[in-house]
Every structure is written in structure tokens, then in C-alpha cells.
Scaffold this motif. Structure first.
Motif, short mmCIF file in Angstrom:
data_model
loop_
_atom_site.label_atom_id
_atom_site.label_comp_id
_atom_site.label_asym_id
_atom_site.label_seq_id
_atom_site.Cartn_x
_atom_site.Cartn_y
_atom_site.Cartn_z
N LYS A 30 0.82 -1.22 0.00
CA LYS A 30 0.00 0.00 0.00
C LYS A 30 0.86 1.27 0.00
N ASN A 31 2.14 1.14 0.34
CA ASN A 31 3.05 2.28 0.33
C ASN A 31 3.65 2.58 -1.04
N ASP A 32 3.45 1.68 -2.01
CA ASP A 32 3.99 1.89 -3.35
C ASP A 32 3.18 2.92 -4.11
N ILE A 33 3.81 3.56 -5.08
CA ILE A 33 3.19 4.66 -5.83
C ILE A 33 2.13 4.18 -6.80
N ASP B 194 11.66 -11.10 -11.55
CA ASP B 194 11.35 -10.17 -10.46
C ASP B 194 11.63 -8.78 -10.99
N ALA B 195 10.66 -7.87 -10.87
CA ALA B 195 10.85 -6.50 -11.32
C ALA B 195 10.32 -5.55 -10.26
N LYS C 230 13.54 8.20 -8.76
CA LYS C 230 14.96 8.60 -8.64
C LYS C 230 15.36 8.77 -7.18
N ASP C 231 14.39 9.02 -6.28
CA ASP C 231 14.66 9.18 -4.86
C ASP C 231 14.60 7.87 -4.08
N GLY C 232 14.36 6.76 -4.80
CA GLY C 232 14.33 5.45 -4.16
C GLY C 232 13.00 5.01 -3.59
N HIS C 233 11.92 5.76 -3.85
CA HIS C 233 10.60 5.32 -3.41
C HIS C 233 10.10 4.27 -4.39
N ARG C 234 9.59 3.16 -3.88
CA ARG C 234 9.15 2.10 -4.77
C ARG C 234 7.87 2.48 -5.48
N ILE C 235 7.86 2.28 -6.79
CA ILE C 235 6.67 2.54 -7.61
C ILE C 235 5.79 1.31 -7.60
N VAL D 201 5.68 10.31 -11.83
CA VAL D 201 6.95 9.59 -11.93
C VAL D 201 7.84 10.37 -12.89
N ASP D 202 9.02 10.80 -12.41
CA ASP D 202 9.92 11.68 -13.16
C ASP D 202 11.12 10.95 -13.75
N GLN D 203 11.90 11.71 -14.54
CA GLN D 203 13.18 11.22 -15.06
C GLN D 203 14.04 10.74 -13.90
N GLY D 204 14.84 9.72 -14.17
CA GLY D 204 15.71 9.16 -13.13
C GLY D 204 15.11 7.95 -12.46
N SER D 205 13.85 7.67 -12.72
CA SER D 205 13.21 6.46 -12.17
C SER D 205 13.80 5.24 -12.89
N TYR D 206 13.79 4.10 -12.21
CA TYR D 206 14.44 2.91 -12.77
C TYR D 206 13.71 1.64 -12.33
N VAL D 207 14.09 0.53 -12.98
CA VAL D 207 13.52 -0.78 -12.67
C VAL D 207 14.67 -1.75 -12.44
N ASP D 208 14.67 -2.41 -11.29
CA ASP D 208 15.59 -3.51 -11.02
C ASP D 208 14.92 -4.79 -11.52
#
Length: 162
Positions: free
Chosen positions: A43-46, A140-141, A146-151, A77-84
Motif C-alpha cells: 500500500k506504500n507503493d506509488i 522479479d521487477a 529517482k529518490d528510491g521510493h518504490r513505484i 513519476v519523473d526522469q531518473g526512475s528505474y527498474v531492477d
């Protein structure tokens, strides 16, 4: 080898990011998961994923795959966001890496960051190559700002047979 690896990553990647494609109202009742893709978000994810459907589910080598998904972004969601991303075939790690979320959605879906907050829905078809080797694949994705908050977080597991 890269072709089937790219397809497996895309199954999860498409589901996660095509949700941003076009705003719509969400249907009142939907199944939140598929046979192979599970939402591991909290529930904390964006991104709150409302539903994901695949047809056929599971995907079949050499056939078209329809992906429908909807979700609600609680913030832009801005530039700098990423996916592991981590992909395994059985116990063998095929791919582990970080993908630029904005670059991927721009290249694959003709979208540009920032991705606006709000409700989004997709309906897209992709071809599953017949060359994908047989075996059990797990993906797993986890997407982050960019600030490390999970989407969002997605896990997929499928077996490609003869």
C-alpha cells in the motif's frame, strides 16, 4: 539468446509500464492477478495495480499475447526512475540489471516522462517468439523513483513447453 531473454523481461515490463499508456476509468470488478504475474506491491507503493490479465494465460511460444492492465499512480513519476530486473531460467540467472524507466517507456511505448499521477489503463498485443527455449522462467521487477521510493513490484513465473 537475447531474443527470448528480452521477451521474458518484456512480459513483466509491458504489464508494469503499459499501465501508464492512457487514462481511463477502472472497471468496477476485475481480477487483480494472472496465472503467471503476481503483484508484490504494498500500500506504500506509488502504483496501485487494479488488475492484470493475459490472453492466453500462460503465454504460448509463437502466439500473440494480449495484455490488459489498469492502475492508479498516486504521484507523478519523473526522469531518473528505474527498474531492477532479475530473470532466471530454472536456477540459472540469465539477467540482472537496472533499466531506465523513462528511457524504456519512451523507446517502447512512445511516452515521455513525467508520467502523470492518476488512473491509467492499457490493452496491448505482443508476439511471443517461437524460438524461446523450453524451461521455467522467473522474473522479479521492482520499479523505483529517482529518490528510491518504490513505484511497484511484480513477479512472474511461467513454463514454456514444446
Amino acid at each position: 539468446m537475447f531474443l527470448f531473454l528480452f521477451t521474458i523481461i518484456n512480459l513483466v515490463f509491458l504489464t508494469l509500464f503499459l499501465i501508464f499508456q492512457s487514462p481511463n476509468q477502472l472497471p468496477p470488478s476485475s481480477s487483480p492477478t494472472t496465472n503467471i504475474i503476481k503483484d508484490c506491491s504494498t500500500k506504500n507503493d506509488i502504483l496501485a495495480i487494479e488488475y492484470i490479465t493475459l490472453n492466453p494465460d500462460p503465454p504460448i511460444r509463437g502466439h500473440a499475447l494480449n495484455i490488459k492492465a489498469a492502475g492508479n499512480l498516486s504521484e507523478t513519476v519523473d526522469q531518473g526512475s528505474y527498474v531492477d530486473v532479475l530473470v532466471r531460467l530454472g536456477l540459472v540467472q540469465l539477467y540482472k540489471g537496472k533499466l531506465d524507466l523513462c528511457k524504456e517507456v519512451e523507446q517502447n511505448f512512445n511516452l515521455k516522462c513525467p508520467l502523470k499521477k492518476g488512473i491509467h489503463k492499457i490493452d496491448s498485443d505482443v508476439d511471443v517468439p517461437k524460438e524461446i527455449p523450453m524451461g521455467k522462467y522467473t522474473v522479479d521487477a521492482q520499479a523505483y523513483t529517482k529518490d528510491g521510493h518504490r513505484i511497484a513490484c511484480l513477479k512472474a513465473e511461467t513454463v514454456f513447453k514444446l
